[in-house]
Scaffold this motif. Structure first.
Motif, PDB file in Angstrom:
ATOM      1  N   LYS A  81     -52.234 -11.786 -37.761  1.00 22.73           N
ATOM      2  CA  LYS A  81     -50.805 -11.221 -38.586  1.00 22.73           C
ATOM      3  C   LYS A  81     -49.948 -12.363 -38.708  1.00 22.73           C
ATOM      4  O   LYS A  81     -49.689 -13.251 -37.932  1.00 22.73           O
ATOM      5  CB  LYS A  81     -50.317 -10.143 -37.437  1.00 22.73           C
ATOM      6  CG  LYS A  81     -51.161  -9.125 -37.068  1.00 22.73           C
ATOM      7  CD  LYS A  81     -51.634  -8.246 -38.018  1.00 22.73           C
ATOM      8  CE  LYS A  81     -52.610  -7.324 -37.064  1.00 22.73           C
ATOM      9  NZ  LYS A  81     -53.756  -6.704 -38.193  1.00 22.73           N
ATOM     10  N   ARG A  82     -49.324 -12.154 -39.803  1.00 21.89           N
ATOM     11  CA  ARG A  82     -48.148 -13.104 -40.433  1.00 21.89           C
ATOM     12  C   ARG A  82     -46.982 -12.538 -39.694  1.00 21.89           C
ATOM     13  O   ARG A  82     -46.620 -11.089 -40.310  1.00 21.89           O
ATOM     14  CB  ARG A  82     -48.064 -13.247 -41.865  1.00 21.89           C
ATOM     15  CG  ARG A  82     -46.882 -14.258 -42.218  1.00 21.89           C
ATOM     16  CD  ARG A  82     -46.719 -14.345 -43.507  1.00 21.89           C
ATOM     17  NE  ARG A  82     -45.496 -15.023 -44.013  1.00 21.89           N
ATOM     18  CZ  ARG A  82     -45.043 -14.770 -45.280  1.00 21.89           C
ATOM     19  NH1 ARG A  82     -45.917 -14.034 -46.131  1.00 21.89           N
ATOM     20  NH2 ARG A  82     -43.995 -15.326 -45.805  1.00 21.89           N
ATOM     21  N   VAL A  83     -46.194 -12.970 -38.817  1.00 26.83           N
ATOM     22  CA  VAL A  83     -44.862 -12.174 -38.188  1.00 26.83           C
ATOM     23  C   VAL A  83     -43.530 -13.061 -38.707  1.00 26.83           C
ATOM     24  O   VAL A  83     -43.625 -14.148 -38.640  1.00 26.83           O
ATOM     25  CB  VAL A  83     -45.092 -12.295 -36.710  1.00 26.83           C
ATOM     26  CG1 VAL A  83     -43.963 -11.362 -36.203  1.00 26.83           C
ATOM     27  CG2 VAL A  83     -46.328 -11.936 -36.245  1.00 26.83           C
ATOM     28  N   ILE A  84     -42.890 -12.176 -39.318  1.00 34.29           N
ATOM     29  CA  ILE A  84     -41.644 -12.592 -39.807  1.00 34.29           C
ATOM     30  C   ILE A  84     -40.314 -12.158 -39.171  1.00 34.29           C
ATOM     31  O   ILE A  84     -40.336 -10.856 -39.185  1.00 34.29           O
ATOM     32  CB  ILE A  84     -41.449 -12.526 -41.242  1.00 34.29           C
ATOM     33  CG1 ILE A  84     -42.686 -13.025 -41.871  1.00 34.29           C
ATOM     34  CG2 ILE A  84     -40.243 -13.438 -42.088  1.00 34.29           C
ATOM     35  CD1 ILE A  84     -42.747 -12.636 -43.336  1.00 34.29           C
ATOM     36  N   ILE A  85     -39.546 -12.827 -38.353  1.00 35.04           N
ATOM     37  CA  ILE A  85     -38.762 -12.258 -37.435  1.00 35.04           C
ATOM     38  C   ILE A  85     -37.354 -13.057 -37.934  1.00 35.04           C
ATOM     39  O   ILE A  85     -37.156 -14.083 -38.210  1.00 35.04           O
ATOM     40  CB  ILE A  85     -38.736 -12.886 -36.186  1.00 35.04           C
ATOM     41  CG1 ILE A  85     -40.217 -12.598 -35.567  1.00 35.04           C
ATOM     42  CG2 ILE A  85     -37.899 -12.422 -34.968  1.00 35.04           C
ATOM     43  CD1 ILE A  85     -40.818 -13.390 -34.518  1.00 35.04           C
ATOM     44  N   ALA A  86     -36.299 -12.074 -38.014  1.00 33.64           N
ATOM     45  CA  ALA A  86     -34.835 -12.568 -38.025  1.00 33.64           C
ATOM     46  C   ALA A  86     -34.094 -11.982 -36.918  1.00 33.64           C
ATOM     47  O   ALA A  86     -33.940 -11.080 -36.375  1.00 33.64           O
ATOM     48  CB  ALA A  86     -34.352 -11.903 -39.494  1.00 33.64           C
ATOM     49  N   GLY A  87     -33.045 -12.999 -36.663  1.00 37.24           N
ATOM     50  CA  GLY A  87     -32.060 -12.752 -35.526  1.00 37.24           C
ATOM     51  C   GLY A  87     -30.989 -13.532 -35.277  1.00 37.24           C
ATOM     52  O   GLY A  87     -31.161 -14.727 -35.873  1.00 37.24           O
TER      53      GLY A  87
ATOM     54  N   CYS B 105     -33.058 -17.589 -38.193  1.00 40.95           N
ATOM     55  CA  CYS B 105     -31.899 -17.399 -37.368  1.00 40.95           C
ATOM     56  C   CYS B 105     -30.609 -18.117 -37.862  1.00 40.95           C
ATOM     57  O   CYS B 105     -30.669 -18.629 -38.607  1.00 40.95           O
ATOM     58  CB  CYS B 105     -32.105 -17.908 -35.919  1.00 40.95           C
ATOM     59  SG  CYS B 105     -32.209 -19.778 -36.041  1.00 40.95           S
ATOM     60  N   GLY B 106     -29.529 -17.677 -37.466  1.00 38.31           N
ATOM     61  CA  GLY B 106     -28.336 -17.938 -37.897  1.00 38.31           C
ATOM     62  C   GLY B 106     -27.298 -16.910 -37.609  1.00 38.31           C
ATOM     63  O   GLY B 106     -27.391 -15.917 -36.800  1.00 38.31           O
ATOM     64  N   PRO B 107     -25.992 -17.205 -37.724  1.00 35.19           N
ATOM     65  CA  PRO B 107     -24.960 -16.341 -37.431  1.00 35.19           C
ATOM     66  C   PRO B 107     -24.962 -14.996 -38.327  1.00 35.19           C
ATOM     67  O   PRO B 107     -25.671 -15.101 -39.416  1.00 35.19           O
ATOM     68  CB  PRO B 107     -23.435 -16.977 -37.649  1.00 35.19           C
ATOM     69  CG  PRO B 107     -23.845 -18.064 -38.754  1.00 35.19           C
ATOM     70  CD  PRO B 107     -25.335 -18.333 -38.552  1.00 35.19           C
ATOM     71  N   MET B 108     -24.006 -14.120 -38.193  1.00 36.25           N
ATOM     72  CA  MET B 108     -23.770 -12.847 -38.938  1.00 36.25           C
ATOM     73  C   MET B 108     -23.372 -13.313 -40.482  1.00 36.25           C
ATOM     74  O   MET B 108     -22.722 -14.454 -40.514  1.00 36.25           O
ATOM     75  CB  MET B 108     -23.079 -11.781 -38.442  1.00 36.25           C
ATOM     76  CG  MET B 108     -23.555 -10.716 -37.420  1.00 36.25           C
ATOM     77  SD  MET B 108     -22.447  -9.799 -36.619  1.00 36.25           S
ATOM     78  CE  MET B 108     -22.003  -8.643 -38.139  1.00 36.25           C
ATOM     79  N   PHE B 109     -23.708 -12.669 -41.341  1.00 35.95           N
ATOM     80  CA  PHE B 109     -23.280 -13.047 -42.686  1.00 35.95           C
ATOM     81  C   PHE B 109     -24.027 -14.311 -43.398  1.00 35.95           C
ATOM     82  O   PHE B 109     -23.656 -14.934 -44.547  1.00 35.95           O
ATOM     83  CB  PHE B 109     -22.033 -13.143 -42.995  1.00 35.95           C
ATOM     84  CG  PHE B 109     -21.173 -12.081 -42.411  1.00 35.95           C
ATOM     85  CD1 PHE B 109     -21.104 -10.893 -43.371  1.00 35.95           C
ATOM     86  CD2 PHE B 109     -20.250 -11.860 -41.188  1.00 35.95           C
ATOM     87  CE1 PHE B 109     -20.475  -9.734 -42.833  1.00 35.95           C
ATOM     88  CE2 PHE B 109     -19.728 -11.064 -40.923  1.00 35.95           C
ATOM     89  CZ  PHE B 109     -19.588  -9.848 -41.342  1.00 35.95           C
ATOM     90  N   SER B 110     -24.975 -14.692 -42.610  1.00 37.78           N
ATOM     91  CA  SER B 110     -25.821 -16.177 -42.999  1.00 37.78           C
ATOM     92  C   SER B 110     -26.773 -15.947 -44.067  1.00 37.78           C
ATOM     93  O   SER B 110     -27.518 -16.732 -44.560  1.00 37.78           O
ATOM     94  CB  SER B 110     -25.903 -16.872 -41.850  1.00 37.78           C
ATOM     95  OG  SER B 110     -27.083 -16.096 -41.302  1.00 37.78           O
ATOM     96  N   GLY B 111     -27.326 -14.319 -44.250  1.00 32.60           N
ATOM     97  CA  GLY B 111     -28.239 -14.212 -45.192  1.00 32.60           C
ATOM     98  C   GLY B 111     -29.566 -14.163 -44.613  1.00 32.60           C
ATOM     99  O   GLY B 111     -30.780 -14.109 -45.203  1.00 32.60           O
TER     100      GLY B 111
ATOM    101  N   VAL C 287     -30.716  -2.900 -44.420  1.00 27.47           N
ATOM    102  CA  VAL C 287     -29.638  -3.075 -45.558  1.00 27.47           C
ATOM    103  C   VAL C 287     -28.602  -4.502 -45.244  1.00 27.47           C
ATOM    104  O   VAL C 287     -28.441  -4.525 -44.107  1.00 27.47           O
ATOM    105  CB  VAL C 287     -28.841  -2.100 -45.444  1.00 27.47           C
ATOM    106  CG1 VAL C 287     -27.930  -2.294 -47.007  1.00 27.47           C
ATOM    107  CG2 VAL C 287     -29.484  -1.045 -45.728  1.00 27.47           C
ATOM    108  N   SER C 288     -28.884  -5.346 -46.293  1.00 30.42           N
ATOM    109  CA  SER C 288     -28.228  -6.715 -46.036  1.00 30.42           C
ATOM    110  C   SER C 288     -26.659  -6.456 -46.400  1.00 30.42           C
ATOM    111  O   SER C 288     -26.220  -5.407 -46.843  1.00 30.42           O
ATOM    112  CB  SER C 288     -28.604  -7.911 -46.927  1.00 30.42           C
ATOM    113  OG  SER C 288     -28.045  -7.540 -48.089  1.00 30.42           O
ATOM    114  N   HIS C 289     -25.737  -7.440 -46.015  1.00 31.02           N
ATOM    115  CA  HIS C 289     -24.391  -6.965 -46.285  1.00 31.02           C
ATOM    116  C   HIS C 289     -24.146  -7.207 -47.692  1.00 31.02           C
ATOM    117  O   HIS C 289     -23.092  -7.067 -48.260  1.00 31.02           O
ATOM    118  CB  HIS C 289     -23.745  -8.275 -45.600  1.00 31.02           C
ATOM    119  CG  HIS C 289     -23.606  -8.236 -44.072  1.00 31.02           C
ATOM    120  ND1 HIS C 289     -24.202  -9.089 -43.202  1.00 31.02           N
ATOM    121  CD2 HIS C 289     -22.953  -7.399 -43.317  1.00 31.02           C
ATOM    122  CE1 HIS C 289     -24.046  -8.594 -41.974  1.00 31.02           C
ATOM    123  NE2 HIS C 289     -23.355  -7.492 -42.081  1.00 31.02           N
TER     124      HIS C 289
END
Ligand code: ADP
Ligand code: ZN
Length: 201
Positions: free
Chosen positions: A110-116, A15-21, A57-59
């Motif tokens: 299951k291995r669950v990987i979440i981004a947000g 987790c983190g802000p936009m543009f943080s990768g 698609v990443s920035h």
């Protein structure tokens, strides 16, 4: 990192802000799982159609194929039971039911990987990310670079006036800012009209 043995389920949150990768990191982990010949399924909310319907698609233009979903129930419906790794991007748009769903998936092995996004345009916790962090086995917080001063940036600055929680966009509508340069009032319609009125007097 996942040292779990014997098919133990696992929840990772980035987790983190936009543009943080966040997307880059999610894609990196999923790509490695694919290289290890694990069965991977990747989901993202259909709301975010900035770049492609069928890819995250990443920035920085790194991408991986994905399936659009509306909510957590949709993830369960599209789940192939043989899948070992589940990736979910922009989890802040998928609703509170996602929390129960990812716990269920981990309990199934299951291995669950979440981004947000962890916070919204006013700097408030963006649900269900806080709840996902609470149920996670592993947490990564990513920081961007403040475009104003170059410090580490934890905030997503909205540059257009709108008080809607969700305004989808990227370059030109949002930028990364540090704690000191963050100006949540910039996004406020009320503040903007007050500024205009003052200018007109
Ligand atoms: P997120 O998913 O967190 O929005 P992405 O993974 O899509 O982030 O994009 C990260 C990439 O964005 C970086 O590797 C860099 O190339 C680019 N970028 C653009 N603006 C910034 C910024 N202010 N700080 C850091 N990276 C930025
Ligand atoms: Zn700054």
């Amino acid at each position: 990192m996942n040292f779990a043995k014997g098919g133990l389920g696992w929840i990772e949150v980035v987790c983190g802000p936009m543009f943080s990768g966040k997307s880059e990191e999610l894609i990196r982990r999923l790509r490695r799982a694919e290289i290890a010949r694990q069965r991977v399924q990747i989901f993202k909310p259909g709301i975010d159609q900035r770049y492609a319907d069928d890819h995250i698609v990443s920035h920085s233009e790194v991408k991986i194929r994905s399936t659009n979903v509306k909510n957590a129930a949709d993830v369960m419906e599209r789940l192939d039971l043989r899948t070992e790794i589940i990736g979910i991007d922009e989890a802040q748009f998928l609703g509170m039911e996602l929390v129960e769903t990812v716990v269920k998936l981990a309990d199934m092995g299951k291995r669950v990987i979440i981004a947000g996004l962890d916070t919204d345009y006013l700097g408030r916790p963006f649900h269900p990310m806080p709840e996902l962090l609470a149920v996670a086995d592993e947490i990564t917080k990513t920081l961007a670079i403040c475009v104003q001063c170059g410090n580490p940036a934890k905030h997503t600055q909205r540059l257009v006036a709108s008080e809607d929680l969700i305004v989808v966009g990227a370059a030109g509508m949002y930028e990364a800012r540090c704690r000191r340069c963050f100006e949540p009032e910039l996004a406020s319609v009320k503040t903007r009209s007050e500024v205009k009125q003052t200018a007109a007097v």
